[in-house]
Write an enzyme that holds these catalytic residues in place. Structure first.
Site, PDB file in Angstrom:
ATOM      1  N   GLY A 150      22.108   6.901 -34.318  1.00 46.93           N
ATOM      2  CA  GLY A 150      21.583   7.831 -33.311  1.00 46.93           C
ATOM      3  C   GLY A 150      22.204   7.596 -31.958  1.00 46.93           C
ATOM      4  N   ALA A 151      22.589   6.350 -31.698  1.00 50.13           N
ATOM      5  CA  ALA A 151      23.174   6.035 -30.397  1.00 50.13           C
ATOM      6  C   ALA A 151      24.492   6.792 -30.193  1.00 50.13           C
ATOM      7  CB  ALA A 151      23.391   4.537 -30.257  1.00 50.13           C
TER       8      ALA A 151
ATOM      9  N   GLY B 151       0.821  -1.210   0.000  1.00 49.71           N
ATOM     10  CA  GLY B 151       0.000   0.000   0.000  1.00 49.71           C
ATOM     11  C   GLY B 151       0.851   1.253   0.000  1.00 49.71           C
ATOM     12  N   GLY B 152       0.558   2.151   0.955  1.00 50.17           N
ATOM     13  CA  GLY B 152       1.250   3.442   1.010  1.00 50.17           C
ATOM     14  C   GLY B 152       2.752   3.310   1.166  1.00 50.17           C
TER      15      GLY B 152
HETATM   16  C1  HXC Z   1      -2.811  -2.265  11.495  1.00 51.70           C
HETATM   17  C2  HXC Z   1      -1.491  -4.088  11.058  1.00 51.70           C
HETATM   18  C3  HXC Z   1      -1.445  -3.746   9.693  1.00 51.70           C
HETATM   19  C4  HXC Z   1      -2.134  -2.577   9.271  1.00 51.70           C
HETATM   20  C5  HXC Z   1      -0.275  -5.533   9.973  1.00 51.70           C
HETATM   21  N1  HXC Z   1      -0.766  -5.207  11.183  1.00 51.70           N
HETATM   22  N2  HXC Z   1      -0.678  -4.660   9.051  1.00 51.70           N
HETATM   23  N3  HXC Z   1      -2.181  -3.358  11.944  1.00 51.70           N
HETATM   24  N4  HXC Z   1      -2.799  -1.871  10.195  1.00 51.70           N
HETATM   25  N5  HXC Z   1      -2.097  -2.178   7.997  1.00 51.70           N
HETATM   26  C6  HXC Z   1      -0.547  -5.914  12.451  1.00 51.70           C
HETATM   27  C7  HXC Z   1      -1.237  -7.245  12.509  1.00 51.70           C
HETATM   28  O1  HXC Z   1      -2.567  -7.069  12.994  1.00 51.70           O
HETATM   29  C8  HXC Z   1      -0.364  -8.003  13.512  1.00 51.70           C
HETATM   30  O2  HXC Z   1      -0.673  -7.562  14.810  1.00 51.70           O
HETATM   31  C9  HXC Z   1       1.017  -7.467  13.212  1.00 51.70           C
HETATM   32  O3  HXC Z   1       0.822  -6.231  12.530  1.00 51.70           O
HETATM   33  C10 HXC Z   1       1.809  -8.397  12.303  1.00 51.70           C
HETATM   34  O4  HXC Z   1       1.008  -8.724  11.188  1.00 51.70           O
HETATM   35  P1  HXC Z   1       0.805 -10.217  10.672  1.00 51.70           P
HETATM   36  O5  HXC Z   1      -0.306 -10.185   9.685  1.00 51.70           O
HETATM   37  O6  HXC Z   1       0.728 -11.145  11.830  1.00 51.70           O
HETATM   38  O7  HXC Z   1       2.214 -10.467   9.984  1.00 51.70           O
HETATM   39  P2  HXC Z   1       2.529 -11.232   8.625  1.00 51.70           P
HETATM   40  O8  HXC Z   1       1.804 -12.544   8.609  1.00 51.70           O
HETATM   41  O9  HXC Z   1       4.003 -11.239   8.526  1.00 51.70           O
HETATM   42  O10 HXC Z   1       1.924 -10.342   7.455  1.00 51.70           O
HETATM   43  C11 HXC Z   1       2.435  -9.041   7.235  1.00 51.70           C
HETATM   44  C12 HXC Z   1       1.529  -8.313   6.221  1.00 51.70           C
HETATM   45  C13 HXC Z   1       0.034  -8.418   6.692  1.00 51.70           C
HETATM   46  C14 HXC Z   1       1.697  -8.960   4.863  1.00 51.70           C
HETATM   47  C15 HXC Z   1       2.017  -6.868   6.134  1.00 51.70           C
HETATM   48  O11 HXC Z   1      -0.006  -8.015   8.071  1.00 51.70           O
HETATM   49  C16 HXC Z   1      -0.886  -7.586   5.879  1.00 51.70           C
HETATM   50  O12 HXC Z   1      -1.289  -7.971   4.782  1.00 51.70           O
HETATM   51  N6  HXC Z   1      -1.286  -6.425   6.444  1.00 51.70           N
HETATM   52  C17 HXC Z   1      -2.247  -5.569   5.791  1.00 51.70           C
HETATM   53  C18 HXC Z   1      -1.664  -4.917   4.592  1.00 51.70           C
HETATM   54  C19 HXC Z   1      -2.611  -3.913   4.014  1.00 51.70           C
HETATM   55  O13 HXC Z   1      -3.571  -4.256   3.322  1.00 51.70           O
HETATM   56  N7  HXC Z   1      -2.427  -2.640   4.386  1.00 51.70           N
HETATM   57  C20 HXC Z   1      -3.248  -1.559   3.990  1.00 51.70           C
HETATM   58  C21 HXC Z   1      -2.753  -1.119   2.639  1.00 51.70           C
HETATM   59  S1  HXC Z   1      -3.707   0.210   2.047  1.00 51.70           S
HETATM   60  P3  HXC Z   1      -0.442  -8.496  16.085  1.00 51.70           P
HETATM   61  O14 HXC Z   1      -1.018  -7.706  17.203  1.00 51.70           O
HETATM   62  O15 HXC Z   1      -1.143  -9.781  15.812  1.00 51.70           O
HETATM   63  O16 HXC Z   1       1.037  -8.670  16.215  1.00 51.70           O
HETATM   64  C22 HXC Z   1      -2.709   1.509   2.174  1.00 51.70           C
HETATM   65  C23 HXC Z   1      -3.361   2.744   1.652  1.00 51.70           C
HETATM   66  C24 HXC Z   1      -2.381   3.846   1.432  1.00 51.70           C
HETATM   67  O17 HXC Z   1      -1.639   1.438   2.642  1.00 51.70           O
HETATM   68  C25 HXC Z   1      -2.336   4.181  -0.004  1.00 51.70           C
HETATM   69  C26 HXC Z   1      -1.654   5.495  -0.244  1.00 51.70           C
HETATM   70  C27 HXC Z   1      -1.307   5.627  -1.720  1.00 51.70           C
END
Ligand code: HXC
Length: 510
Positions: A404-405, A169-170
């Site tokens: 050209g290169a 994402g961001g």
């Molecule tokens: C809040 C988050 C989080 C998020 C992870 N965590 N991503 N909390 N917001 N975006 C937390 C989890 O709840 C977990 O908490 C801890 O971080 C570790 O995550 P896991 O999932 O257990 O780890 P892993 O299996 O290694 O997976 C990592 C990951 C996955 C691939 C990053 O967590 C994931 O897919 N997260 C969401 C990604 C996402 O969709 N983000 C939003 C993108 S949109 P605990 O308490 O259990 O340790 C975006 C918009 C901006 O960013 C765009 C601007 C252009």
């Protein structure tokens, strides 16, 4: 007083633990260091000054009011790399997955603003899950503020992104607007939308590694500029890169002590170019024998390998090298190579790094794949980049400079300040065979006549002397003296001043 100091130490201790021992162990079990361990390795020992250790998020949705961790998922501050000031922020995956909240964004913004105000490089260490999902639009707003600052700082201070874990994402767009992105193999990946979303939207089944691992981004997409085996290697190599870079766009290149004589000659270069013009040789050998102590930091080594880009030093001062690589696709210019080199040339020009160009190019790559892929526009990027560069440009043609290169590769006509050629140089519109087939088409049935004309063409044009007669080449030099010639040219050009007409900005063929 003693209790107050103890209280401070306790609070700091809690902050240093981030998401707690269990999550730190999980981080280590994945072969990753924690944010603070990474900063320790990146900066000079004891130089890190942390900011905002106690910042917490202000979210009260989804039970977040009961989950507060000081620092809020990012460690920020400044320190030095070999004594030179840099700013740093490192996402802490152990705290809410390093996700970005409004408060977390404010910490990064504070560091970005200070880096810009003090004109020092900024390095971001990424290991994060994107926007803090519980915060919604407040997190999106935070990203926007970070992005805007990335753009304002572009071309003023070097910005480097180290991808050391998931980056979704961001967290991919901020790195995308910085100067260099490096990734750790097997533990890091970058994508706008992850494998689950891909499956839902396009029904494609793909792993995180296949979608956005280091291999993909260093060989296919060119999003990343290099990959390393582990966190430690990446951080040490980043220190090496920082040593090459100016602190900002005004101070000029750093100068380090060098024990390599600038007039060192290298006899082996006299036989680098093979007698057979179609036989390849490794242009990196020339680069390594030209730079101080053979120290060369390559950028995008695994992408578009038909052109080599990277930093070296001459007389202790940084120089950007761009070189066609005869070992890969005969060093031809295609869309990927043009884009890669154009971005590098623009970086060097923005930061006042002189550019040395080694030319051995048979032309632009023909074919539908290239034309459909926008070769005209991508080739124009490189032409544009060299033509607008005002830094010292020194060019050495080692062998082919066709079509050209020839013009594009920092020729005299687009701004080359000092243009040398080796005696083996061939500067022409095209190779002899192609040329004779066109201008003597009527004689194609007569092999003797064609052979004679081919020899004629080779003698007349496949040398550096026609170009030298016109002053397009300043001097034909002996290969063994290349380093000395370049060092003297760069020393002479140190005071180069060149102004382009004032404008809001150019219209680079994007
Ligand atoms: C809040 C988050 C989080 C998020 C992870 N965590 N991503 N909390 N917001 N975006 C937390 C989890 O709840 C977990 O908490 C801890 O971080 C570790 O995550 P896991 O999932 O257990 O780890 P892993 O299996 O290694 O997976 C990592 C990951 C996955 C691939 C990053 O967590 C994931 O897919 N997260 C969401 C990604 C996402 O969709 N983000 C939003 C993108 S949109 P605990 O308490 O259990 O340790 C975006 C918009 C901006 O960013 C765009 C601007 C252009």
């Amino acid at each position: 007083m003693k209790e107050i100091l103890e209280e401070l130490e306790n609070r700091r201790g809690v902050a240093r633990l981030g998401g707690g021992e269990k999550r730190i162990d999980a981080q280590h079990a994945r072969g990753k260091l924690t944010a603070r361990e990474r900063i320790e390795l990146l900066l000079d020992r004891g130089s890190f000054e942390e900011f905002d250790t106690f910042v917490q998020h202000r979210c009260i949705d989804f039970g977040m009011e009961t989950q507060k961790i000081p620092g809020d998922g990012v460690v920020t501050g400044w320190g030095t790399v070999n004594g030179r000031q840099v700013f740093v922020f490192a996402k802490d995956f152990t705290v809410f997955g390093g996700s970005l909240s409004e408060a977390h964004a404010q910490k990064i913004i504070k560091i970005q603003d200070l880096a810009l105000k003090t004109r020092a490089p900024i390095i971001g260490l990424f290991d994060a899950g994107g926007a803090r999902i519980q915060e919604g639009v407040a997190a999106l707003g935070g990203y926007g503020e970070v992005f805007k600052r990335n753009v304002i700082a572009s071309g003023v201070i070097p910005q480097i992104s180290l991808i050391m874990g998931p980056c979704a994402g961001g967290d991919v767009y901020s790195p995308a607007m910085t100067d260099f992105i490096f990734m750790v193999r097997d533990t890091s990946y970058m994508f706008v939308t992850g494998p689950d979303v891909v499956k839902t939207v396009t029904n494609e089944t793909v792993t995180a590694e296949e979608l956005g691992g280091a291999k993909v981004h260093t060989t296919k997409s060119s999003v990343a500029d290099g990959a390393y085996e582990n966190d430690v290697e990446m951080l040490l190599q980043t220190r090496r890169l920082i040593d090459f870079l100016p602190l900002n766009n005004k101070v000029g290149v750093p100068e380090w002590p060098s024990f390599d004589e600038p007039d060192r000659i290298d006899e082996s270069l006299d036989t680098l170019v093979p007698d057979n013009p179609n036989k390849p040789y490794d242009i990196k050998e020339l680069i390594l024998k030209t730079v101080d102590e053979g120290d060369f930091f390559e950028i995008q080594a695994a992408y578009a390998r038909n052109i080599v880009t990277g930093f070296g030093r001459i007389e202790g001062r940084t120089v950007g090298f761009v070189a066609n690589q005869p070992m890969v696709l005969a060093g031809v210019l295609d869309a990927d190579a043009s884009r890669k080199a154009a971005r590098f040339v623009r970086f060097c020009d923005a930061f006042e790094i002189p550019i040395v160009t080694f030319v051995d190019v048979p032309g632009f790559l023909p074919g539908t794949a290239q034309e459909y892929g926008g070769l005209i526009k991508h080739g124009a990027k490189l032409l544009f980049a060299y033509s607008q560069a005002t830094v010292p440009l020194v060019t050495v043609i080692t062998r082919k400079a066709f079509g050209g290169a020839y013009d594009v590769m920092a020729s005299k006509h687009v701004g080359g300040d000092v243009n040398y050629a080796w005696p083996t140089a061939q500067i022409a519109v095209m190779g002899a065979k192609g040329a004779v087939e066109i201008i003597f088409r009527a004689d194609m049935g007569d092999p003797d006549k064609i052979a004679a004309q081919t020899r004629n063409y080779e003698e007349r044009f496949l040398s550096p002397f026609v170009a030298a007669e016109r002053g397009y080449i300043d001097e034909v030099i002996k290969p063994h003296s290349t380093r000395r010639r370049i060092a003297r040219a760069l020393a002479m050009l140190r005071s180069k001043q060149q102004e382009l007409p004032a404008k809001k900005h150019d219209n680079l063929p994007l």
